[in-house]
Design an enzyme around this catalytic site. Sequence first.
Site, PDB file in Angstrom:
ATOM      1  N   LYS A 101       0.838  -1.199   0.000  1.00 56.29           N
ATOM      2  CA  LYS A 101       0.000   0.000   0.000  1.00 56.29           C
ATOM      3  C   LYS A 101       0.874   1.251   0.000  1.00 56.29           C
ATOM      4  O   LYS A 101       1.711   1.423   0.892  1.00 56.29           O
ATOM      5  CB  LYS A 101      -0.914   0.002   1.234  1.00 56.29           C
ATOM      6  CG  LYS A 101      -1.746  -1.281   1.387  1.00 56.29           C
ATOM      7  CD  LYS A 101      -2.601  -1.559   0.169  1.00 56.29           C
ATOM      8  CE  LYS A 101      -3.272  -2.921   0.260  1.00 56.29           C
ATOM      9  NZ  LYS A 101      -4.006  -3.261  -0.963  1.00 56.29           N
TER      10      LYS A 101
ATOM     11  N   ASP B  79      -0.259  -0.654  -4.511  1.00 61.03           N
ATOM     12  CA  ASP B  79      -1.675  -0.292  -4.474  1.00 61.03           C
ATOM     13  C   ASP B  79      -1.835   1.088  -3.839  1.00 61.03           C
ATOM     14  O   ASP B  79      -1.570   1.268  -2.654  1.00 61.03           O
ATOM     15  CB  ASP B  79      -2.442  -1.346  -3.682  1.00 61.03           C
ATOM     16  CG  ASP B  79      -3.948  -1.177  -3.789  1.00 61.03           C
ATOM     17  OD1 ASP B  79      -4.387  -0.190  -4.413  1.00 61.03           O
ATOM     18  OD2 ASP B  79      -4.673  -2.030  -3.251  1.00 61.03           O
TER      19      ASP B  79
ATOM     20  N   ASP C   4      -9.153  -1.126  -9.487  1.00 62.29           N
ATOM     21  CA  ASP C   4      -9.758  -1.932  -8.428  1.00 62.29           C
ATOM     22  C   ASP C   4     -11.031  -1.232  -7.926  1.00 62.29           C
ATOM     23  O   ASP C   4     -12.139  -1.545  -8.369  1.00 62.29           O
ATOM     24  CB  ASP C   4      -8.688  -2.101  -7.326  1.00 62.29           C
ATOM     25  CG  ASP C   4      -9.189  -2.768  -6.063  1.00 62.29           C
ATOM     26  OD1 ASP C   4     -10.367  -3.103  -5.989  1.00 62.29           O
ATOM     27  OD2 ASP C   4      -8.385  -2.947  -5.134  1.00 62.29           O
TER      28      ASP C   4
ATOM     29  N   LYS D 250     -12.928  -7.469  -6.991  1.00 60.99           N
ATOM     30  CA  LYS D 250     -13.319  -7.856  -5.635  1.00 60.99           C
ATOM     31  C   LYS D 250     -14.769  -8.304  -5.681  1.00 60.99           C
ATOM     32  O   LYS D 250     -15.663  -7.550  -6.068  1.00 60.99           O
ATOM     33  CB  LYS D 250     -13.162  -6.679  -4.671  1.00 60.99           C
ATOM     34  CG  LYS D 250     -11.724  -6.436  -4.237  1.00 60.99           C
ATOM     35  CD  LYS D 250     -11.701  -5.630  -2.945  1.00 60.99           C
ATOM     36  CE  LYS D 250     -10.292  -5.534  -2.384  1.00 60.99           C
ATOM     37  NZ  LYS D 250      -9.439  -4.620  -3.142  1.00 60.99           N
TER      38      LYS D 250
HETATM   39 MG    MG Z   1      -6.553  -2.532  -4.317  1.00 64.83          MG
END
Ligand code: MG
Length: 368
Positions: A165, A193, A241, A265
């Site tokens: 992240k 990300d 995403d 997701k």
């Molecule tokens: Mg992501």
Amino acid sequence: MKITRMTVYHVNLPLEHPYWLSGGRLKFEVLDATLVKIETDEGLTGWGEGTPWGHTYVPAHGPGIRAGIETMASFIIGLDPRRLLDVERAMDLALPGHLYAKSPIDMACWDIAGQAAGLPIADLMGGGSRTPRPIASSVGAKTIEDTRAVIERYRQRGYIAHSVKIGGDVERDIARITDVESIRRDGEIVLYDVNRGWTRQQALRVLSSVEHLNVMVEQPGETLDDIAAIAPLHRTPISVDESLVTLPDATRIARDGIAEIFGIKLNRVGGLTKAARMRDIALAHGIDMFIMATGGSVLADTEALHLAATIPDANCHAIWACQDMLTVDIAGGRGARNHDGHLHLPEAPGLGVHPDETMLGEPVAIYQ
Ligand code: MG
């Protein structure tokens, strides 16, 4: 076959370590999980789960799932759970939007359909690869030293894929990417990300600085418009995403060349039925995929694995699973579990794992 009863449980799933999303903006300690048991007049029972990653990550929240199920329940009772498209249309008619509330019902119906057919869900969807899928770790936004420590902790568990992240601070992001690339081993998969944590100028400054490192970056801006605007200005492969929610999102990304990777997701996009269409859009346009549980127990991880197994091995980089981040296991070690950093497809019909009901407490709602 008819759906005769839906039983809804609310479970808190504590995280082993407090977790900060990119830029340190959002802290999470407990996930709000909704488990749904669907029973039929032929004795088959299916389970679904909806566990958003906290209330602040994307427009989805745990209580909203339970409220959505209450609204949709009367439209679903009496349907044949094997007729997934009928169930999907009934949910879309009862409650436009709110895809995350529909995902657990879709999942439970796929579980029943698989059991009825005697096939794992992936095979019922057309054929599941038995190649074990690497699990991607989730490395919260921290210092260089902390980043190395978390990656090493996951390496000890066998992980070869990591979602690191970043976001929020240009200099720190460049430093952390450069450092992780310096310790990345052959065969390791790293996705950086941003979780929407850059403005356009921040994105361009980081992406131009790390271009020579040949990395993959996920969700480098708040919206598809942001990501599309900078796409012609850099050369880094991009995964979308959080901005990949609906099928029109998928078609726009593919048609306009906004990204080279889909991060799907399952809870966010509304379950396996809707996600399978995004998979096909991706494959038709040379777009690779990461498949992810949004969060939650091994049930959500196993659902993600079934979809991932329907993608050709070369096009599915990794799965993100949450099981190693939780302190509670509602399924007693069953289901698709981490073995050397990989998940193996269960051979049992349906989803392949059900929870221990004794771990779920009293139901919060029963519809029949
Ligand atoms: Mg992501």
